[in-house]
Design a protein around this motif. Structure first.
Motif, PDB file in Angstrom:
ATOM      1  N   LEU A   4       0.782  -1.144   0.029  1.00 30.54           N
ATOM      2  CA  LEU A   4       0.241  -0.060  -0.109  1.00 30.54           C
ATOM      3  C   LEU A   4       0.826   1.296   0.058  1.00 30.54           C
ATOM      4  O   LEU A   4       1.697   1.445   1.019  1.00 30.54           O
ATOM      5  CB  LEU A   4      -0.978   0.072   1.380  1.00 30.54           C
ATOM      6  N   GLY A   5       0.835   1.845  -1.126  1.00 33.03           N
ATOM      7  CA  GLY A   5       1.504   3.239  -1.122  1.00 33.03           C
ATOM      8  C   GLY A   5       0.776   4.538  -1.064  1.00 33.03           C
ATOM      9  O   GLY A   5      -0.555   4.479  -1.245  1.00 33.03           O
ATOM     10  N   ILE A   6       1.510   5.507  -0.092  1.00 33.47           N
ATOM     11  CA  ILE A   6       0.533   6.409   0.602  1.00 33.47           C
ATOM     12  C   ILE A   6       1.271   7.675   0.296  1.00 33.47           C
ATOM     13  O   ILE A   6       2.773   7.742   0.413  1.00 33.47           O
ATOM     14  CB  ILE A   6       0.147   6.467   1.818  1.00 33.47           C
ATOM     15  N   ASP A   7       0.804   8.858  -0.435  1.00 38.16           N
ATOM     16  CA  ASP A   7       1.522   9.967  -0.510  1.00 38.16           C
ATOM     17  C   ASP A   7       1.108  11.113   0.295  1.00 38.16           C
ATOM     18  O   ASP A   7      -0.268  11.370   0.269  1.00 38.16           O
ATOM     19  CB  ASP A   7       1.304  10.415  -1.982  1.00 38.16           C
ATOM     20  N   ILE A   8       1.650  11.498   1.252  1.00 35.82           N
ATOM     21  CA  ILE A   8       1.032  12.430   2.179  1.00 35.82           C
ATOM     22  C   ILE A   8       1.332  13.894   1.697  1.00 35.82           C
ATOM     23  O   ILE A   8       2.746  14.292   1.729  1.00 35.82           O
ATOM     24  CB  ILE A   8       1.716  12.335   3.860  1.00 35.82           C
ATOM     25  N   GLY A   9       0.361  14.749   1.532  1.00 31.04           N
ATOM     26  CA  GLY A   9       0.707  16.077   0.938  1.00 31.04           C
ATOM     27  C   GLY A   9       0.156  17.043   1.644  1.00 31.04           C
ATOM     28  O   GLY A   9      -0.880  16.903   2.552  1.00 31.04           O
ATOM     29  N   LYS A  14      -3.169  10.738  -0.342  1.00 31.27           N
ATOM     30  CA  LYS A  14      -3.584   9.796  -1.674  1.00 31.27           C
ATOM     31  C   LYS A  14      -3.095   8.360  -1.482  1.00 31.27           C
ATOM     32  O   LYS A  14      -1.719   8.559  -1.213  1.00 31.27           O
ATOM     33  CB  LYS A  14      -3.129  10.342  -2.883  1.00 31.27           C
ATOM     34  N   ALA A  15      -3.868   7.330  -1.750  1.00 27.02           N
ATOM     35  CA  ALA A  15      -3.211   5.864  -1.717  1.00 27.02           C
ATOM     36  C   ALA A  15      -3.770   4.906  -2.610  1.00 27.02           C
ATOM     37  O   ALA A  15      -4.742   5.395  -3.313  1.00 27.02           O
ATOM     38  CB  ALA A  15      -3.445   5.529  -0.150  1.00 27.02           C
ATOM     39  N   GLU A  27      -5.735  -1.346  -7.358  1.00 25.88           N
ATOM     40  CA  GLU A  27      -7.216  -0.722  -7.184  1.00 25.88           C
ATOM     41  C   GLU A  27      -7.227   0.702  -7.595  1.00 25.88           C
ATOM     42  O   GLU A  27      -5.906   1.610  -7.510  1.00 25.88           O
ATOM     43  CB  GLU A  27      -7.520  -1.068  -5.789  1.00 25.88           C
ATOM     44  N   LYS A  28      -8.219   1.307  -7.765  1.00 24.24           N
ATOM     45  CA  LYS A  28      -8.592   2.422  -7.788  1.00 24.24           C
ATOM     46  C   LYS A  28      -7.966   3.418  -6.586  1.00 24.24           C
ATOM     47  O   LYS A  28      -8.142   3.085  -5.395  1.00 24.24           O
ATOM     48  CB  LYS A  28     -10.031   3.164  -8.070  1.00 24.24           C
ATOM     49  N   ARG A  29      -7.020   4.476  -6.837  1.00 23.75           N
ATOM     50  CA  ARG A  29      -6.413   5.387  -6.090  1.00 23.75           C
ATOM     51  C   ARG A  29      -7.603   6.230  -5.137  1.00 23.75           C
ATOM     52  O   ARG A  29      -8.651   6.337  -5.617  1.00 23.75           O
ATOM     53  CB  ARG A  29      -5.784   6.632  -6.772  1.00 23.75           C
ATOM     54  N   TYR A  30      -7.398   6.118  -4.052  1.00 22.93           N
ATOM     55  CA  TYR A  30      -8.270   6.809  -3.060  1.00 22.93           C
ATOM     56  C   TYR A  30      -7.722   7.955  -2.198  1.00 22.93           C
ATOM     57  O   TYR A  30      -6.524   7.993  -1.948  1.00 22.93           O
ATOM     58  CB  TYR A  30      -8.456   5.637  -1.933  1.00 22.93           C
ATOM     59  N   GLY A  61       4.027   1.696   2.562  1.00 24.01           N
ATOM     60  CA  GLY A  61       5.171   2.838   2.166  1.00 24.01           C
ATOM     61  C   GLY A  61       4.447   3.878   2.159  1.00 24.01           C
ATOM     62  O   GLY A  61       3.473   4.292   1.457  1.00 24.01           O
ATOM     63  N   ALA A  62       5.105   5.230   2.983  1.00 26.58           N
ATOM     64  CA  ALA A  62       4.529   6.443   3.023  1.00 26.58           C
ATOM     65  C   ALA A  62       5.481   7.377   2.302  1.00 26.58           C
ATOM     66  O   ALA A  62       6.712   7.245   3.089  1.00 26.58           O
ATOM     67  CB  ALA A  62       3.712   6.877   4.072  1.00 26.58           C
TER      68      ALA A  62
END
Ligand code: BGC
Length: 250
Positions: A4-9, A14-15, A27-30, A61-62
């Motif tokens: 699970l990739g997470i982008d904290i902005g 977004k993940a 899967e579709k981005r959330y 991973g974030a």
């Protein structure tokens, strides 16, 4: 292998679950808007919601918009200062029960771009990857090997942080034409080029898809300047890659 990739902005978190061998989303981005002021409790609550949404149990991973060393946040220019000193990797594990790796957001996006995007063309070269959003994030690659935690968005350009001269926030707030903004970006890129002499400068972030509108104003730079290919997927994919490869920046 799925991570699970997470982008904290500053504006959104977004993940997506990522197949780290192909760089594809499984899967579709959330996306959840970052609650203001984006302090640790609020962001961890969002991460918990994301994990529930995907019913995730594996590795995470974030990417975080600041310097991150061994999971600990050291700077937070465009997000809450309460982050400084927090071990975000262990906070994620405590909140979700999932093993987590955290790295700088631009380092994450650069890793993905080098493996799955236009960076493939430059794998034997010295590359400066930039993410241009509200801030300017940077990542150096020497033959695909990352030099982490560079902070070129804060390099001083005529008395101001480079990101306050030519970040996309400057363009939007002042409603600048692509030409005017392109010239500001050129000034910053010329300095990076002169100081670091990369073979190529890859421009990521939201403005990468508008490259045709300002690319012609990026003059006086020896390096090849090209737009990234992965767009806003890169931060999520690269964070997942870092977790799979246990890239712990130390
Ligand atoms: C931060 C960097 C980050 C960049 C892009 C800058 O203000 O200092 O760590 O990579 O913004 O989010």
């Amino acid at each position: 292998m799925a991570v699970l990739g997470i982008d904290i902005g500053g504006s959104g978190i977004k993940a997506a679950p990522v197949d780290v061998e192909t760089g594809e989303f499984l899967e579709k981005r959330y996306r959840i808007p970052t609650p203001s002021p984006g302090n640790p409790d609020q962001v961890l609550e969002v991460i918990r919601r994301i994990v529930d949404h995907f019913q995730w149990q594996g590795k995470i991973g974030a990417g975080f918009p600041g310097v991150v060393r061994r999971g600990v946040v050291e700077t937070a220019a465009n997000v809450s200062h309460e982050w400084v000193g927090q071990n975000l990797a262990s906070l994620i594990t405590d909140a979700t029960g999932c093993q987590a790796v955290v790295l700088n957001d631009a380092d994450a996006a650069g890793l993905a771009e080098m493996r799955f995007g236009i960076g493939k063309k430059f794998e034997d070269d010295h590359v400066l990857f930039l993410t241009i959003g509200t801030g300017i994030g940077s990542a150096f690659f020497v033959k695909r090997e990352l030099w982490p935690n560079s902070e070129l968005g804060h390099l001083q350009v005529r008395g101001k942080d480079a990101e306050h001269r030519a970040g996309d926030g400057v363009r939007q707030e002042n409603d600048l034409s692509w030409k005017k903004w392109g010239k500001k970006l050129a000034e910053v890129l010329q300095i990076y080029d002169y100081l670091f002499n990369p073979d190529a400068i890859i421009l990521g972030g939201g403005v990468s898809k508008k490259f045709k509108k300002y690319g012609q104003y990026l003059t006086g730079i020896q390096a090849e300047v090209i737009p990234a290919e992965l767009r806003n997927q890169a931060g999520i994919v690269g964070a997942a890659m870092a977790a799979e490869e246990s890239i712990i920046i130390d």
